[in-house]
Motif scaffolding. Structure first.
Motif, short mmCIF file in Angstrom:
data_model
loop_
_atom_site.label_atom_id
_atom_site.label_comp_id
_atom_site.label_asym_id
_atom_site.label_seq_id
_atom_site.Cartn_x
_atom_site.Cartn_y
_atom_site.Cartn_z
N ARG A 135 30.84 48.04 14.60
CA ARG A 135 29.81 47.04 14.85
C ARG A 135 28.84 46.89 13.68
NH1 ARG A 135 29.01 49.85 19.84
NH2 ARG A 135 30.09 48.83 21.56
N GLY A 137 26.99 46.62 10.21
CA GLY A 137 27.27 46.12 8.87
C GLY A 137 26.71 47.05 7.82
N THR A 148 33.38 38.37 9.73
CA THR A 148 32.19 37.79 10.36
C THR A 148 31.81 38.65 11.56
OG1 THR A 148 33.45 36.42 11.89
CG2 THR A 148 32.98 35.48 9.72
N ASP A 149 30.63 38.41 12.13
CA ASP A 149 30.21 39.17 13.32
C ASP A 149 31.22 39.00 14.46
OD1 ASP A 149 27.98 40.07 12.01
OD2 ASP A 149 26.61 38.63 12.92
N ARG A 152 34.26 41.02 13.78
CA ARG A 152 34.02 42.45 14.02
C ARG A 152 34.11 42.76 15.51
NH1 ARG A 152 29.51 42.47 10.27
NH2 ARG A 152 30.23 43.22 8.25
N ARG A 153 33.61 41.84 16.32
CA ARG A 153 33.70 42.04 17.77
C ARG A 153 35.16 42.05 18.21
NH1 ARG A 153 30.48 38.14 21.39
NH2 ARG A 153 31.13 39.65 22.96
#
Length: 209
Positions: A135, A137, A148-149, A152-153
Motif C-alpha cells: 500500500r 508509496g 498508480t494507487d 497498487r490496490r
C-alpha cells in the motif's frame, strides 16, 4: 482434503494421520505440481496440504493457481524450511496457513480443522506488514513506484489470493476493468503472468525487510 508431496512415504503417513482423526477425508493426492494444479479444482477439497518444494515447481504457485480457479479451496503450505521470503510469497498466494514439517501430528490435524473452518494460521501482524508494504508509496522500490494507487490496490488484492471477479466486487468495478488493470500492472512490471508479479513483488518487498 488433498495431499501434494513428492515423497510417497510422506503422503501415506499424512493420509493415515488425517483419516485416523475420524472427521477428515483424503479425496486425492499427487507427487507433482502440474498434476495437482489439474486435479485439485476438479476434486474441490476444502483444504489442500501443499509441499513448498517440488521437483517441477512449488506448493505456493500451486496454491495461487488453484485459488485463481476456485477461491473456496484453502491452501496449507507444508515446508521443511523457515523462510521469510517463502512466507511472504505464501501470503501473497492466498494461503491460509504455513507450517513446518516438524509440526506434531496432533497439531497438524488441528491446523487442518482450523483452516477448513475458515480460520487463518498466518500471523496477522506479518500479513499486515506485507500488505502495508504494498500500500505504502514510502520507500517503494522503483518497479512498484510506477503503479498508480488503483493498481497498487489491485496488486494488494492479488496478494490476498482474490480472483478478478472477487476484486471487481470489492472495488465496484466490472470484471473486465479489473482484468485490464491486472494487464497494466504486468506490463509496467515487464511480466506476463500474475504469478510472476507476486513473486517479483515478494522479492522487492523482502529486500526492504
Amino acid at each position: 482434503m488433498f495431499l501434494l508431496d513428492d515423497h510417497e512415504v510422506v503422503r501415506r503417513g499424512l493420509a493415515d494421520l488425517l483419516t485416523s482423526s475420524g472427521d477428515i477425508e483424503v479425496v486425492g493426492e499427487s507427487g507433482s505440481a502440474a498434476e495437482a494444479i489439474r486435479r485439485i479444482p476438479a476434486l474441490r477439497p476444502d483444504v489442500a496440504i501443499l509441499d513448498a518444494r517440488l521437483p517441477d515447481g512449488n506448493g505456493i504457485d500451486v496454491c495461487r493457481d488453484v485459488r485463481a480457479v476456485d477461491s473456496g479451496i484453502k491452501g496449507l503450505i507444508l515446508t521443511s524450511y523457515e523462510d521469510d521470503e517463502a512466507l511472504f510469497a505464501a501470503i501473497m498466494a492466498g494461503a491460509a496457513g504455513y507450517v513446518l514439517k516438524q509440526i506434531r501430528g496432533t497439531d497438524l490435524v488441528d491446523a487442518v480443522r482450523r483452516v477448513a473452518a475458515g480460520q487463518s494460521l498466518l500471523d496477522p501482524a506479518i500479513t499486515t506488514r506485507v500488505l502495508d508494504r504494498i500500500r505504502s508509496g514510502v520507500e517503494q522500490p522503483s518497479e512498484l513506484k510506477a503503479l498508480t494507487d488503483q493498481e497498487r490496490r489491485i496488486l494488494e488484492y492479488v496478494a490476498e489470493g482474490l480472483t478478478n471477479r472477487e476484486i471487481a466486487g470489492k472495488m465496484f468495478l466490472a470484471e473486465k476493468t479489473v482484468k485490464n488493470y491486472v494487464s497494466s500492472v504486468l506490463a509496467k512490471l515487464g511480466l506476463e503472468r500474475r504469478t510472476q508479479a507476486a513473486v517479483l513483488a515478494t522479492r522487492l518487498l523482502g529486500q526492504r525487510h
